[in-house]
Motif scaffolding. Structure first.
Motif, mmCIF file in Angstrom:
data_model
loop_
_atom_site.group_PDB
_atom_site.id
_atom_site.type_symbol
_atom_site.label_atom_id
_atom_site.label_comp_id
_atom_site.label_asym_id
_atom_site.label_seq_id
_atom_site.Cartn_x
_atom_site.Cartn_y
_atom_site.Cartn_z
ATOM 1 N N GLY A 1 35.051 41.270 32.266
ATOM 2 C CA GLY A 1 36.456 41.244 32.681
ATOM 3 C C GLY A 1 37.233 42.433 32.145
ATOM 4 O O GLY A 1 38.055 43.025 32.858
ATOM 5 N N LEU B 1 44.484 37.617 36.964
ATOM 6 C CA LEU B 1 43.228 37.543 36.217
ATOM 7 C C LEU B 1 43.356 38.171 34.836
ATOM 8 O O LEU B 1 42.877 37.613 33.846
ATOM 9 N N HIS C 1 43.823 31.462 35.956
ATOM 10 C CA HIS C 1 42.559 32.202 35.979
ATOM 11 C C HIS C 1 41.668 31.727 37.123
ATOM 12 O O HIS C 1 41.061 32.555 37.827
ATOM 13 N N ASN D 1 40.920 34.083 40.198
ATOM 14 C CA ASN D 1 39.508 34.449 40.301
ATOM 15 C C ASN D 1 39.004 34.311 41.731
ATOM 16 O O ASN D 1 38.425 35.255 42.301
#
Length: 224
Positions: A37, A84, A112, A116
């Motif tokens: 990430g 995100l 999230h 995502n």
């Protein structure tokens, strides 16, 4: 091909690979997931720096339906990526833990999850916007595909899109995108190969949809 163009292509390829790695969270665990990430966050910034001219050109020129479609996809992708990054930093227990940022974990998890899956779909649509350009890069200069080759490619693309749409609903991605459920079902016993075949098919589905819409809008603009 200029050096900047080559760097752009490399960055985009790396972002696509990282996107797929991030979707397979249960195969890599928290630690690697956070580093994937963080790498995506860095590449996202580099991508926008390399494409700064696109931002400068936003106030210029006429906004055709095709350009509006591209702009909407890009804005939605930017929003998903920011979601995100923010939620990832709030939940971080490794990479960004040193920042000591605290927030509502429940809100962060929901943000999230939604960001995502929306990000996966919209990034696939974004790739579709550039699909003709990508295909042209692998074509010999000056050559044109025959009608038969074009039809075969279209049938293959449509077949992948149909299967991708099927697994999109079968894997309940729409439920995750709309937060109809607060938890993602992860099958830890599923072979990685079958998981990524399905996700590549879903990516192919949205690439196909976006590229066809973009092509249709481009043809309509030329006719008008």
């Amino acid at each position: 091909m200029t050096r900047t163009t080559v760097i752009k292509i490399i960055v985009d390829i790396l972002m696509t690979i990282l996107l797929l790695l991030l979707m397979g969270y249960h195969y890599f665990g928290d630690y690697l997931h956070e580093w994937f990430g963080a790498a995506m966050f860095l590449l996202f910034i580099i991508h926008h720096v390399l494409n700064i001219q696109w931002h400068k050109n936003l106030p210029k020129g006429k906004y055709t339906p095709e350009r509006m479609f591209r702009l909407i996809i890009n804005i939605l992708l930017f929003a998903a990526m920011i979601g995100l990054m923010v939620s990832g930093i709030l939940m971080s227990r490794h990479v960004f833990a040193f920042l000591g940022i605290e927030g509502s974990m429940s809100f962060a998890r929901q943000l999230h999850m939604a960001s995502n899956y929306w990000g996966f779909v919209i990034m696939s649509l974004h790739i579709g916007l550039h699909w003709r350009m990508i295909m042209n890069m692998f074509r010999k200069k000056g050559s044109k595909p025959s009608t038969g080759t074009t039809i075969v490619k279209y049938i293959i693309g449509a077949g992948i899109a149909i299967y991708g749409l099927y697994v999109f609903f079968q894997r309940r991605l729409l439920d995750y995108m709309l937060l109809r459920t607060m938890f993602v079902f992860l099958d830890f016993g599923e072979p990685m190969v079958s998981f990524y075949i399905d996700y590549l098919a879903m990516m192919g589905c949205f690439i196909f949809i976006s590229s066809q819409i973009s092509l249709l809008l481009s043809k309509c603009r030329k006719k008008s």
